[in-house]
Design a protein around this motif. Sequence first.
Motif, short mmCIF file in Angstrom:
data_model
loop_
_atom_site.label_atom_id
_atom_site.label_comp_id
_atom_site.label_asym_id
_atom_site.label_seq_id
_atom_site.Cartn_x
_atom_site.Cartn_y
_atom_site.Cartn_z
N LEU A 123 -5.71 3.93 4.80
CA LEU A 123 -5.78 4.65 3.75
C LEU A 123 -7.92 5.00 3.27
O LEU A 123 -7.98 5.20 2.22
CB LEU A 123 -5.21 4.77 2.79
N LYS A 137 1.08 -1.30 0.16
CA LYS A 137 -0.04 -0.28 0.02
C LYS A 137 0.67 1.45 0.16
O LYS A 137 2.13 1.16 0.20
CB LYS A 137 -1.27 0.30 1.04
N TYR A 138 0.25 1.87 -0.46
CA TYR A 138 1.26 3.89 -0.23
C TYR A 138 1.39 4.26 1.02
O TYR A 138 0.61 3.60 1.96
CB TYR A 138 0.40 5.66 -0.88
N PRO A 187 1.37 5.99 4.15
CA PRO A 187 0.24 7.05 4.33
C PRO A 187 1.10 7.79 5.16
O PRO A 187 1.94 7.95 5.98
CB PRO A 187 -0.38 6.61 5.99
N THR A 227 -2.56 11.24 2.56
CA THR A 227 -2.84 10.92 2.01
C THR A 227 -1.75 9.54 1.70
O THR A 227 -0.96 9.73 3.11
CB THR A 227 -2.16 12.01 0.54
N GLY A 228 -0.93 8.66 0.19
CA GLY A 228 -0.61 7.71 0.07
C GLY A 228 0.26 8.44 -1.08
O GLY A 228 0.40 9.38 -1.54
N PHE A 268 6.11 2.70 -0.27
CA PHE A 268 4.84 1.91 -0.29
C PHE A 268 5.86 0.95 1.14
O PHE A 268 6.44 0.64 1.59
CB PHE A 268 4.97 0.64 -1.73
#
Length: 281
Positions: A221, A179-180, A182, A237-238, A243
């Motif tokens: 997120l 995931k990005y 955060p 936001t990411g 990551f």
Amino acid sequence: MALDHPGEDGDAGYRNCANNMDLKFLELTDRQARFIISGTTPAFVNSIRRSLIADVPSMSIDDVNFYNNTSVIFDEMLALRLGLIPLKGGEHYVSQSECSCDGEGCFQCQVSFTLNVQGPATVYSRDLTSADAEVVPADGNIPIIKLFKDQELMLEAIARKGRSKTHAKFQSAIATSYKYLPKFTIHECNGCKECIEACPKRILKYEDGSVHVIDELQCTLCNLCTEACEAGAITVTGDPESFVFYTESDGSISCKDLLLRSVESLMKTANELAEFLGTFG
Ligand SMILES: [Zn+2]
């Protein structure tokens, strides 16, 4: 490795990911790995994920000869169960299609397991006797079947090397995702604390007149906190270049080796492509 990375204004932007890439492990055990990879693109991180899932070879039971099965489960069902038992070891084996035996099966491309149990008993993966002591079930406590009195199971199982792009039983990496990273911005908090209640991960707390984040990495997120905040004080936001990556091994290989093999596979593929393109002069 150079990857296509479109610029923000839509221009084609090419850059070498390796230039600014950084890797920080948050956790690394035989069974689990969690790390932050930054200075790269979603395409590159996803290629690692796909390589982990589909391209890392492993040994798995591929063929079963039943000599006696008086249990309550059909041969086919038992064969499927045996195929899903993770096997560790066998790095020096080659896949049958690449072996010098031309697919006939030999000591370089397959391992034989025997199993002979009479009931009453529960048959476990540890009851499989391997012809190669280096290739054994990753966990000996996996139940296969329960035999009652006078029931018997006698078989020979053949394990071969393969990749999960051909069958899921060869997949060593499980629960692999990213995931990005955060990023929180909090300003002019009015102390309503609605975001704290809304966060399903419970990673927000109120202190010294404002909301604070306890652990950014736990954030999924979901943005429920930003929706709950009427004052619009919180944004999440990411980071598009960082990551959080997570993977697990089924026990057949350590996570470190799993990651190394996946990267080796990527490099091999990239080199093959470069070689192919080189033929065009
Ligand atoms: Zn062979």
